[in-house]
Scaffold this motif. Structure first.
Motif, PDB file in Angstrom:
ATOM      1  N   SER A 209       1.314   3.438  -3.399  1.00 38.79           N
ATOM      2  CA  SER A 209       0.808   4.776  -3.319  1.00 38.79           C
ATOM      3  C   SER A 209       1.725   5.919  -3.774  1.00 38.79           C
ATOM      4  O   SER A 209       1.343   7.193  -3.985  1.00 38.79           O
ATOM      5  CB  SER A 209       0.022   5.181  -2.130  1.00 38.79           C
ATOM      6  OG  SER A 209       0.944   4.913  -1.137  1.00 38.79           O
TER       7      SER A 209
ATOM      8  N   ILE B 144      -5.726   5.271  -3.478  1.00 39.30           N
ATOM      9  CA  ILE B 144      -6.105   3.991  -3.346  1.00 39.30           C
ATOM     10  C   ILE B 144      -6.633   3.483  -4.834  1.00 39.30           C
ATOM     11  O   ILE B 144      -6.540   2.203  -5.280  1.00 39.30           O
ATOM     12  CB  ILE B 144      -7.518   3.716  -2.166  1.00 39.30           C
ATOM     13  CG1 ILE B 144      -6.927   4.077  -0.924  1.00 39.30           C
ATOM     14  CG2 ILE B 144      -8.152   2.435  -2.416  1.00 39.30           C
ATOM     15  CD1 ILE B 144      -7.923   4.033   0.139  1.00 39.30           C
TER      16      ILE B 144
ATOM     17  N   GLY C   7       0.817  -1.111   0.056  1.00 37.18           N
ATOM     18  CA  GLY C   7       0.086   0.055   0.187  1.00 37.18           C
ATOM     19  C   GLY C   7       0.804   1.096   0.082  1.00 37.18           C
ATOM     20  O   GLY C   7       0.439   2.366  -0.761  1.00 37.18           O
TER      21      GLY C   7
ATOM     22  N   ARG D 255      -7.605  -0.472   2.708  1.00 34.34           N
ATOM     23  CA  ARG D 255      -8.433   0.388   1.487  1.00 34.34           C
ATOM     24  C   ARG D 255      -9.944   0.666   1.829  1.00 34.34           C
ATOM     25  O   ARG D 255     -10.201   1.832   1.649  1.00 34.34           O
ATOM     26  CB  ARG D 255      -8.303  -0.386   0.400  1.00 34.34           C
ATOM     27  CG  ARG D 255      -6.821  -0.732  -0.188  1.00 34.34           C
ATOM     28  CD  ARG D 255      -5.670  -1.163   0.590  1.00 34.34           C
ATOM     29  NE  ARG D 255      -4.753  -1.705  -0.187  1.00 34.34           N
ATOM     30  CZ  ARG D 255      -3.402  -2.095   0.201  1.00 34.34           C
ATOM     31  NH1 ARG D 255      -3.214  -1.527   1.492  1.00 34.34           N
ATOM     32  NH2 ARG D 255      -2.557  -2.836  -0.402  1.00 34.34           N
TER      33      ARG D 255
ATOM     34  N   LEU E 132      -2.561   3.540   4.657  1.00 35.30           N
ATOM     35  CA  LEU E 132      -3.048   2.431   3.717  1.00 35.30           C
ATOM     36  C   LEU E 132      -2.895   0.919   4.307  1.00 35.30           C
ATOM     37  O   LEU E 132      -3.773   0.165   4.027  1.00 35.30           O
ATOM     38  CB  LEU E 132      -2.491   2.582   2.353  1.00 35.30           C
ATOM     39  CG  LEU E 132      -3.075   3.626   1.368  1.00 35.30           C
ATOM     40  CD1 LEU E 132      -2.193   3.983   0.134  1.00 35.30           C
ATOM     41  CD2 LEU E 132      -4.251   3.091   1.016  1.00 35.30           C
TER      42      LEU E 132
END
Length: 501
Positions: free
Chosen positions: A148, A400, A144, A343, A338
């Motif tokens: 990102s 996300i 995550g 999410r 995250l």
């Protein structure tokens, strides 16, 4: 206790610095992508004055980037399957250099449009490949965060574009200022093109080419332990249809179904129930990312603030820089949330806040529209609502979208599945950027943001019912997540035994 495939992956909190460095280099191409988006919002003020273009020409100039990015994204998936993730990023950098050079030259509207189109194709490549590469080199516990990073770099690029608008517009002549704003993007593109060649290739792409020895070497670098690297390689081999106990340096794959028509058949024509659900989720989240109005705010924020009562060009550009700073701050916060909150929860918080921000923005701009003079409280509320909307978007839906769509597809479908999501993303981006002026002229600027608020309500419902949680799951385990009979809201995460201790 049943231990799933993804639980085998080392999910300790030790951060792999080499994987982080690789993700940073891959994400640098997104800075240029973001710059090309952000710089045009202020540059259009100067281009209109210098070239005398109409509102319709401004809409086309703003939106053509995304129409061309649609072409780039649709070809990027197959391109990255053929030449690799690394060289696809290199190709995006070359396109940025060519496009920036043409726009910096920009003797007339036609040449400006050609340069914008070339950059658009580069944007399509960059938006697809940077998150996919980052997802494929990272472990489940840090995916995550690393995936990102491209969205954060886009935010940095947008902010740099806004700062460029203010500084170059203030200190340079009209004819030179906007051309340098657009042409200067060639310089970081050269740096990205050079740095990209020092990166390793994606280990998952190497396995798809049968290069198991090279894949293992890369995994040894991006994993914290030899055991973790071996477990990740084993899972990737299974996903690629290879014998998990095969230790050959190179092998011939059973079939090349990850390239060509076979992929499209499995994605579109005859998808399994789990792949169909993945495709709906990816298309849906990309659709709503832009249908909820973020491009209208980021690209046309000077017009929004002017409608709210700010008339000075300098103050307009400063207020726009505030939008870019807000985006960066909340993207950084999202990086650390995250892999902790997951999410789904972040999406629900984010979309809920966007609904409130858009409603207040619509209300304040309607009051300003209806009043004869400046209404101070409405001016303040419109600025606060704009910043709040940008903040909530970038703490959830913004990053996300790219994390989720790059991690859910099976290995052989990932690149082209992600490219479909990016194609939808760019289509909606183009629709919003090319129609926003016409929409607010038809239903008022306040009414347009009430419309975006209504669409955000639909987005919240879609995310609640159709998007299962993927936090902590290995990429090779996603089909299991999307084959559960329960609805999205009931798909829970099984924590790794190490984390439960």
């Amino acid at each position: 206790m049943i231990i799933n495939q993804g639980d085998k992956e080392d999910q300790t909190n030790t951060f792999n610095k080499y994987a982080f460095a690789c993700a940073i280099v891959a994400s640098m191409v997104s800075i240029v992508s973001g710059y090309d988006t952000g710089v045009m919002s202020g540059a259009m003020l100067f281009i209109k004055e210098d070239l005398g273009i109409s509102d319709t020409q401004q809409e086309v100039l703003a939106g053509i980037l995304n129409l061309c990015a649609l072409v780039g994204s649709l070809t990027a998936g197959r391109t990255s399957d053929y030449i690799g993730r690394r060289y696809t990023i290199f190709l995006a950098s070359i396109l940025f250099i060519l496009g920036a050079g043409l726009m910096g030259y920009g003797p007339n509207y036609a040449i400006l449009m050609v340069g914008r189109c070339v950059c658009g194709v580069g944007v399509g490549f960059a938006l697809m490949i940077a998150p996919v590469y980052s997802a494929e080199i990272s472990s489940a516990s840090s995916r995550g965060f690393l995936t990102s990073l491209p969205e954060l770099c886009i935010g940095i690029g947008i902010l740099l574009g806004y700062i460029s608008n203010y500084v170059l517009g203030k200190y340079l002549s009209l004819k030179l200022g906007w051309r340098l704003m657009l042409g200067i993007a060639a310089l970081p593109s050269f740096v990205v093109a050079f740095c990209i060649l020092t990166m390793p290739e994606s280990p998952r792409w190497l396995v798809m080419q049968g290069q198991l020895g090279k894949a293992k070497k890369v995994l040894m670098q991006v994993s914290n332990t030899t055991q973790e690297a071996e477990l990740r390689l084993k899972d990737i081999k299974i996903a690629a249809g290879l014998d998990e106990n095969c230790n050959d340096e190179t092998v011939k794959l059973p079939q090349k179904s990850h390239q060509g028509e076979g992929v499209w058949k499995e994605l579109i024509l005859r998808p399994t129930p789990s792949v169909r659900w993945m495709l709906i989720a990816a298309v849906g989240i990309h659709f709503f990312e832009h249908a909820t109005g973020i491009e209208a705010v980021m690209l046309y924020s000077p017009r929004i603030f002017r409608k709210a009562g700010i008339t000075s060009k300098e103050k307009l550009l400063l207020a726009t820089i505030g939008v870019g700073l807000t985006k960066i701050v909340f993207l950084v916060i999202a990086l650390f949330l995250l892999d902790k909150l997951g999410r789904r929860r972040l999406l629900q918080i984010s979309t809920g806040g966007m609904i409130i921000g858009l409603t207040l923005l619509g209300l304040s701009l309607t009051v300003v529209d209806k009043s004869n003079g400046n209404v101070l409280w409405a001016l303040i509320l419109s600025i606060v609502a704009t910043y709040a909307y940008v903040a909530f978007f970038n703490i959830g839906l913004g990053p996300i979208t790219w994390v989720y769509s790059s991690e859910i597809f099976p290995l052989k479908l990932r690149a082209q599945g992600a490219s479909i999501g990016v194609a939808v993303n760019r289509t909606m981006n183009a629709v919003v950027s090319m129609t926003f002026i016409s929409i607010y002229k038809a239903i008022t600027i306040g009414g347009s943001f009430f419309m975006f608020a209504g669409i955000s309500v639909l987005a919240w419902l879609f995310f609640y019912f159709f998007l299962p949680e993927t936090k902590g799951k290995a990429l090779e385990e996603m089909e299991m997540v999307f084959t559960k009979k329960s609805s999205g809201k009931n798909v829970a995460i099984e924590m790794d035994p190490i984390q439960k201790v």
